[in-house]
Design a protein around this motif. Structure first.
Motif, PDB file in Angstrom:
ATOM      1  N   TYR B  31       0.833  -1.197   0.000  1.00  0.00           N
ATOM      2  CA  TYR B  31       0.000   0.000   0.000  1.00  0.00           C
ATOM      3  C   TYR B  31       0.873   1.253   0.000  1.00  0.00           C
ATOM      4  O   TYR B  31       1.882   1.333   0.705  1.00  0.00           O
ATOM      5  CB  TYR B  31      -0.883   0.045   1.246  1.00  0.00           C
ATOM      6  CG  TYR B  31      -2.122  -0.796   1.154  1.00  0.00           C
ATOM      7  CD1 TYR B  31      -2.062  -2.160   0.914  1.00  0.00           C
ATOM      8  CD2 TYR B  31      -3.374  -0.226   1.302  1.00  0.00           C
ATOM      9  CE1 TYR B  31      -3.202  -2.917   0.818  1.00  0.00           C
ATOM     10  CE2 TYR B  31      -4.532  -0.977   1.218  1.00  0.00           C
ATOM     11  CZ  TYR B  31      -4.432  -2.327   0.979  1.00  0.00           C
ATOM     12  OH  TYR B  31      -5.567  -3.083   0.881  1.00  0.00           O
ATOM     13  N   TYR B  33       0.439   5.797  -0.318  1.00  0.00           N
ATOM     14  CA  TYR B  33      -0.510   6.895  -0.132  1.00  0.00           C
ATOM     15  C   TYR B  33       0.171   8.234  -0.433  1.00  0.00           C
ATOM     16  O   TYR B  33       1.363   8.396  -0.200  1.00  0.00           O
ATOM     17  CB  TYR B  33      -0.992   6.950   1.324  1.00  0.00           C
ATOM     18  CG  TYR B  33      -1.400   5.630   1.927  1.00  0.00           C
ATOM     19  CD1 TYR B  33      -0.448   4.761   2.438  1.00  0.00           C
ATOM     20  CD2 TYR B  33      -2.736   5.264   2.006  1.00  0.00           C
ATOM     21  CE1 TYR B  33      -0.805   3.552   3.000  1.00  0.00           C
ATOM     22  CE2 TYR B  33      -3.115   4.061   2.568  1.00  0.00           C
ATOM     23  CZ  TYR B  33      -2.146   3.206   3.064  1.00  0.00           C
ATOM     24  OH  TYR B  33      -2.510   2.014   3.627  1.00  0.00           O
ATOM     25  N   GLN B  37      -0.679  18.334   3.505  1.00  0.00           N
ATOM     26  CA  GLN B  37      -0.854  18.945   4.817  1.00  0.00           C
ATOM     27  C   GLN B  37      -0.741  20.452   4.650  1.00  0.00           C
ATOM     28  O   GLN B  37       0.331  20.980   4.370  1.00  0.00           O
ATOM     29  CB  GLN B  37       0.196  18.437   5.808  1.00  0.00           C
ATOM     30  CG  GLN B  37       0.001  18.978   7.209  1.00  0.00           C
ATOM     31  CD  GLN B  37       1.053  18.492   8.185  1.00  0.00           C
ATOM     32  OE1 GLN B  37       2.205  18.249   7.825  1.00  0.00           O
ATOM     33  NE2 GLN B  37       0.679  18.329   9.446  1.00  0.00           N
ATOM     34  N   LEU B  43      -3.858  15.881   7.985  1.00  0.00           N
ATOM     35  CA  LEU B  43      -3.554  15.261   6.695  1.00  0.00           C
ATOM     36  C   LEU B  43      -4.835  15.026   5.883  1.00  0.00           C
ATOM     37  O   LEU B  43      -5.843  14.599   6.437  1.00  0.00           O
ATOM     38  CB  LEU B  43      -2.872  13.912   6.917  1.00  0.00           C
ATOM     39  CG  LEU B  43      -1.557  13.940   7.669  1.00  0.00           C
ATOM     40  CD1 LEU B  43      -1.068  12.519   7.896  1.00  0.00           C
ATOM     41  CD2 LEU B  43      -0.511  14.732   6.910  1.00  0.00           C
ATOM     42  N   PHE B  90       3.108  14.598   1.543  1.00  0.00           N
ATOM     43  CA  PHE B  90       3.739  13.435   2.159  1.00  0.00           C
ATOM     44  C   PHE B  90       3.324  12.170   1.444  1.00  0.00           C
ATOM     45  O   PHE B  90       2.146  11.959   1.165  1.00  0.00           O
ATOM     46  CB  PHE B  90       3.353  13.315   3.629  1.00  0.00           C
ATOM     47  CG  PHE B  90       3.948  14.376   4.500  1.00  0.00           C
ATOM     48  CD1 PHE B  90       3.181  15.440   4.932  1.00  0.00           C
ATOM     49  CD2 PHE B  90       5.276  14.314   4.875  1.00  0.00           C
ATOM     50  CE1 PHE B  90       3.724  16.426   5.740  1.00  0.00           C
ATOM     51  CE2 PHE B  90       5.836  15.297   5.676  1.00  0.00           C
ATOM     52  CZ  PHE B  90       5.046  16.361   6.101  1.00  0.00           C
ATOM     53  N   GLU B 103       0.038   0.094  10.112  1.00  0.00           N
ATOM     54  CA  GLU B 103       0.623   1.406  10.379  1.00  0.00           C
ATOM     55  C   GLU B 103       1.363   1.889   9.141  1.00  0.00           C
ATOM     56  O   GLU B 103       1.949   1.108   8.394  1.00  0.00           O
ATOM     57  CB  GLU B 103       1.578   1.387  11.585  1.00  0.00           C
ATOM     58  CG  GLU B 103       2.794   0.517  11.447  1.00  0.00           C
ATOM     59  CD  GLU B 103       2.615  -0.799  12.142  1.00  0.00           C
ATOM     60  OE1 GLU B 103       1.469  -1.311  12.182  1.00  0.00           O
ATOM     61  OE2 GLU B 103       3.611  -1.330  12.663  1.00  0.00           O
ATOM     62  N   GLN B 104       1.304   3.193   8.954  1.00  0.00           N
ATOM     63  CA  GLN B 104       1.894   3.792   7.765  1.00  0.00           C
ATOM     64  C   GLN B 104       3.246   4.419   8.112  1.00  0.00           C
ATOM     65  O   GLN B 104       3.436   4.946   9.199  1.00  0.00           O
ATOM     66  CB  GLN B 104       0.946   4.850   7.192  1.00  0.00           C
ATOM     67  CG  GLN B 104      -0.367   4.241   6.710  1.00  0.00           C
ATOM     68  CD  GLN B 104      -1.336   5.257   6.160  1.00  0.00           C
ATOM     69  OE1 GLN B 104      -0.984   6.409   5.922  1.00  0.00           O
ATOM     70  NE2 GLN B 104      -2.564   4.832   5.938  1.00  0.00           N
ATOM     71  N   TYR B 105       4.146   4.347   7.144  1.00  0.00           N
ATOM     72  CA  TYR B 105       5.482   4.926   7.296  1.00  0.00           C
ATOM     73  C   TYR B 105       5.620   6.051   6.289  1.00  0.00           C
ATOM     74  O   TYR B 105       5.313   5.873   5.101  1.00  0.00           O
ATOM     75  CB  TYR B 105       6.548   3.849   7.103  1.00  0.00           C
ATOM     76  CG  TYR B 105       6.483   2.820   8.193  1.00  0.00           C
ATOM     77  CD1 TYR B 105       5.634   1.722   8.083  1.00  0.00           C
ATOM     78  CD2 TYR B 105       7.239   2.956   9.342  1.00  0.00           C
ATOM     79  CE1 TYR B 105       5.540   0.789   9.108  1.00  0.00           C
ATOM     80  CE2 TYR B 105       7.161   2.023  10.368  1.00  0.00           C
ATOM     81  CZ  TYR B 105       6.301   0.947  10.245  1.00  0.00           C
ATOM     82  OH  TYR B 105       6.216   0.030  11.257  1.00  0.00           O
ATOM     83  N   PHE B 106       6.099   7.189   6.765  1.00  0.00           N
ATOM     84  CA  PHE B 106       6.064   8.410   5.977  1.00  0.00           C
ATOM     85  C   PHE B 106       7.438   8.810   5.454  1.00  0.00           C
ATOM     86  O   PHE B 106       8.462   8.583   6.108  1.00  0.00           O
ATOM     87  CB  PHE B 106       5.518   9.565   6.823  1.00  0.00           C
ATOM     88  CG  PHE B 106       4.041   9.511   7.004  1.00  0.00           C
ATOM     89  CD1 PHE B 106       3.457   8.624   7.896  1.00  0.00           C
ATOM     90  CD2 PHE B 106       3.209  10.330   6.260  1.00  0.00           C
ATOM     91  CE1 PHE B 106       2.088   8.556   8.042  1.00  0.00           C
ATOM     92  CE2 PHE B 106       1.835  10.274   6.409  1.00  0.00           C
ATOM     93  CZ  PHE B 106       1.276   9.393   7.303  1.00  0.00           C
ATOM     94  N   GLY B 107       7.407   9.458   4.291  1.00  0.00           N
ATOM     95  CA  GLY B 107       8.586  10.131   3.786  1.00  0.00           C
ATOM     96  C   GLY B 107       8.747  11.498   4.430  1.00  0.00           C
ATOM     97  O   GLY B 107       7.886  11.932   5.197  1.00  0.00           O
ATOM     98  N   PRO B 108       9.845  12.201   4.113  1.00  0.00           N
ATOM     99  CA  PRO B 108      10.135  13.483   4.754  1.00  0.00           C
ATOM    100  C   PRO B 108       9.311  14.649   4.224  1.00  0.00           C
ATOM    101  O   PRO B 108       9.321  15.724   4.813  1.00  0.00           O
ATOM    102  CB  PRO B 108      11.618  13.695   4.441  1.00  0.00           C
ATOM    103  CG  PRO B 108      11.832  12.946   3.171  1.00  0.00           C
ATOM    104  CD  PRO B 108      10.935  11.752   3.238  1.00  0.00           C
ATOM    105  N   ARG B 111       7.846  20.281   0.086  1.00  0.00           N
ATOM    106  CA  ARG B 111       7.189  21.574   0.329  1.00  0.00           C
ATOM    107  C   ARG B 111       7.032  22.278  -1.004  1.00  0.00           C
ATOM    108  O   ARG B 111       8.026  22.642  -1.649  1.00  0.00           O
ATOM    109  CB  ARG B 111       8.001  22.411   1.301  1.00  0.00           C
ATOM    110  CG  ARG B 111       7.323  23.688   1.749  1.00  0.00           C
ATOM    111  CD  ARG B 111       8.159  24.399   2.814  1.00  0.00           C
ATOM    112  NE  ARG B 111       8.296  23.590   4.011  1.00  0.00           N
ATOM    113  CZ  ARG B 111       7.423  23.571   5.011  1.00  0.00           C
ATOM    114  NH1 ARG B 111       6.351  24.329   4.963  1.00  0.00           N
ATOM    115  NH2 ARG B 111       7.635  22.817   6.078  1.00  0.00           N
TER     116      ARG B 111
END
Lengths: 115, 115
Positions: B31, B33, B37, B43, B90, B103-108, B111
């Protein structure tokens, strides 16, 4: 409808005091619950989760959260706050019975720890 | 283990320009996404994908497109950029399967400013 509420936009705590960041949820089935932290100009970091079992779950950086099914709450806690805990905290929920694998996110709570 | 990586970190676009935000994960998560933000907000899900070749709209898909040709990559395309697309973007990934808690893991984050 599924939803997550973080009733406080901002929480102020003195360093060394206990902290609580509140989260309540609404799902039709059983919940998976999550807390994430976001430091300034960074992505979200996973802190802890409740899936099943013990209602008190422990996570990273000394944080813990208590699942309360009757109150549909999942408040984040820490016994002794550090200035470095200052950040934005997000609560999220997934309805276990829902085939939609998305997380429903709260609006976030800004935690400020004062020296 | 790099986790979720995003490029670029910053970008300024003129109104009407197009660009692609890149996202790659090396955790073999099925998965992926894309969220945005806005300042002081939580989000909002733009698009998500449950596997290579499969994508679906989230809460705020208008003005965006995605593709998922491989498990690792999930680029987000902005067509005809508008000031309303000024935000932090994100990318996140998660694993769904036996025993997963999603649980989801996010990139940095990226902007983006549209002027």
């Amino acid at each position: 409808a599924q939803s997550v509420a973080q009733p406080e936009d901002q929480v102020n705590v003195a360093e060394g005091n206990p902290l609580t960041v509140k989260c309540t949820y609404s799902v039709s089935g059983n919940p998976y619950l999550f807390w994430y932290v976001q430091y300034p100009n960074r992505g979200l970091q996973f802190l802890l989760k409740y899936i099943t079992g013990d209602n008190l779950v422990k996570g990273s950086y000394g944080f813990e959260a208590e699942f309360n099914k009757s109150q549909t709450s999942f408040h984040l806690k820490k016994p002794s706050a550090l200035v470095s805990d200052s950040a934005l905290y997000f609560c999220a929920v997934r309805d276990v019975g829902n085939s939609n694998y998305q997380l429903i996110w709260g609006a976030g709570t800004k935690l400020i720890i004062k020296p | 283990n790099a986790g979720v990586t995003q490029t670029p970190k910053f970008r300024i676009l003129k109104i009407g320009q197009s660009m692609t935000l890149q996202c790659t994960q090396d955790m073999n998560h099925n998965y992926m996404y894309w969220y945005r933000q806005d300042p002081g907000m939580g989000l909002k899900l733009i698009y998500y994908s449950v596997g290579a070749g499969i994508t679906d709209k989230g809460e705020v898909p208008n003005g965006y497109n995605v593709s998922r040709s491989t498990t690792e990559d999930f680029p987000l395309r902005l067509e005809l950029a508008a000031p309303s697309q000024t935000s932090v973007y994100f990318c996140a990934s998660s694993y769904s399967g036996t025993g997963s808690s999603y649980e989801q893991y996010f990139g940095p984050g990226t902007r983006l400013t549209v002027t």
